[in-house]
Design an enzyme around this catalytic site. Structure first.
Site, PDB file in Angstrom:
ATOM      1  N   LEU A 172      49.619  39.365  11.841  1.00  4.51           N
ATOM      2  CA  LEU A 172      49.053  40.620  12.331  1.00  4.51           C
ATOM      3  C   LEU A 172      49.429  40.809  13.792  1.00  4.51           C
ATOM      4  CD1 LEU A 172      45.495  40.513  10.717  1.00  4.51           C
ATOM      5  CD2 LEU A 172      47.624  41.448   9.776  1.00  4.51           C
TER       6      LEU A 172
ATOM      7  N   GLY B  30      46.251  31.110   8.147  1.00  4.72           N
ATOM      8  CA  GLY B  30      45.863  30.806   9.517  1.00  4.72           C
ATOM      9  C   GLY B  30      44.928  31.877  10.013  1.00  4.72           C
ATOM     10  N   GLY B  31      44.658  31.911  11.311  1.00  2.00           N
ATOM     11  CA  GLY B  31      43.722  32.885  11.853  1.00  2.00           C
ATOM     12  C   GLY B  31      44.046  34.306  11.460  1.00  2.00           C
ATOM     13  N   ASP B  32      45.240  34.777  11.813  1.00  6.35           N
ATOM     14  CA  ASP B  32      45.664  36.134  11.430  1.00  6.35           C
ATOM     15  C   ASP B  32      47.012  36.090  10.732  1.00  6.35           C
ATOM     16  OD1 ASP B  32      47.187  35.431  13.600  1.00  6.35           O
ATOM     17  OD2 ASP B  32      46.970  37.330  14.668  1.00  6.35           O
ATOM     18  N   GLU B  33      47.231  35.014   9.993  1.00 10.23           N
ATOM     19  CA  GLU B  33      48.484  34.824   9.270  1.00 10.23           C
ATOM     20  C   GLU B  33      48.218  34.732   7.770  1.00 10.23           C
ATOM     21  OE1 GLU B  33      50.208  31.312  10.857  1.00 10.23           O
ATOM     22  OE2 GLU B  33      50.482  32.136  12.872  1.00 10.23           O
TER      23      GLU B  33
END
Length: 308
Positions: free
Chosen positions: A186, A226-229
């Site tokens: 993102l 992942g966090g924003d993956e």
């Protein structure tokens, strides 16, 4: 020399033995039946009849095939005939009976033959244990374990698979078929957290979790890695399909997000890698997609890039 007294004693002993057997037969907590060599029930006790929903007298004269599930009759008859041929003296099997009300009842059947002095089969003593509760408990345990396993590999914020689920999916084989893998990052997501707070960031991630599955086929695998993956595995997907999917993702994730009455904007960069002949592993596709992703970000973000 056998006297009348000896004969009388033997007869009394035989009567006592028969009475003891009959008492034990009917007092047993487990279901028992006496079956003749043709398969006809001669006598059943109350627990046996209760398993099938009958009164004991109703089962007398019925062939065991009359209340055996059609799919289990051949297996039971095969073992029954082995006993009749003298190849075994007993057998045990898990089988299904038909309850009087039409339901299916699963039992553990143990059948033992009684032979005369020359080995000719005379009777069968059958014992059944109702497995219904045991099978229900087993199914409940399997469902609980499956639910727990699903929780372990599920990202609770987005409802997608998590990193662990993604890693497990990567262990699968391509088996010579085409496949494509997409990695998504993102763009400008950190600005959401910094400007609107982590709760707003979580709401955006949850919305991404709703939008992404709508851009792929049923059966494609999508995970928050992942966090924003995010990662997507598409089996039996060629380059053209992967490119169309990546384009949709860039467009759909780049539209506005409403967060507590405020509008937020992010973008999405996508790296795409393809295996036309299953000549590489999924993990190799990850490496290629990762390189393509960073190429897309270097080129200005909010776009997709195919791996070289």
């Amino acid at each position: 020399m056998v006297t009348d007294s000896d004969v009388g004693a033997l007869e009394r002993e035989l009567r006592t033995s028969r009475q003891m057997f009959k008492a034990a037969f009917h007092a047993a907590a487990t279901g028992k039946a006496i079956v003749d060599v043709t398969g006809i029930c001669l006598e059943v006790n109350a627990p046996f009849a209760a398993v099938l929903g009958y009164a004991p007298g109703e089962l007398a004269g019925m062939h065991f095939a009359d209340f055996t599930h059609p799919h289990d009759i051949l297996a039971d008859l095969h073992l029954f005939e082995e006993v009749m041929r003298g190849e075994r003296d007993s057998y045990q099997m898990e089988k299904r009976y038909l309850h009087k009300n039409g339901d299916t009842v699963t039992v553990l059947l143990t059948a033992t033959v009684v032979r005369d002095e020359d080995g000719t089969p005379m009777r069968f003593i059958s014992e059944v244990v109702d497995l219904t509760e045991r099978l229900q408990a087993r199914q409940a345990l399997q469902e609980a374990n499956a639910k727990l396993q699903q929780q372990v590999i599920t990202d609770h914020l987005t409802g997608l698979y998590n990193r662990r689920g993604f890693e497990e999916a990567l262990s699968g084989s391509l088996e010579g078929h085409t496949a494509s893998l997409l990695l998504i990052d993102l763009d400008h997501f950190k600005h959401i957290n910094d400007r609107l707070g982590h709760r707003a960031g979580d709401m955006v991630l949850a919305e991404v979790g709703r939008r992404l599955p709508r851009q792929i086929r049923d059966g494609d695998f999508v995970a928050r890695v992942g966090g924003d993956e995010f990662g997507i595995i598409m089996h039996h997907a060629d380059r053209a399909l992967a490119e169309r999917t990546a384009a949709r993702i860039v467009k759909q994730l780049g539209t506005v997000y409403e967060v507590d009455g405020t509008f937020a904007h992010i973008g999405a960069s996508v790296g795409v890698s393809c295996s036309e002949e299953g000549d590489v592993s999924l993990r190799q596709l990850v490496c290629r997609a990762d390189e393509a992703l960073y190429a897309a970000k270097r080129a200005g973000r909010s776009r997709w890039q195919l791996a070289a």
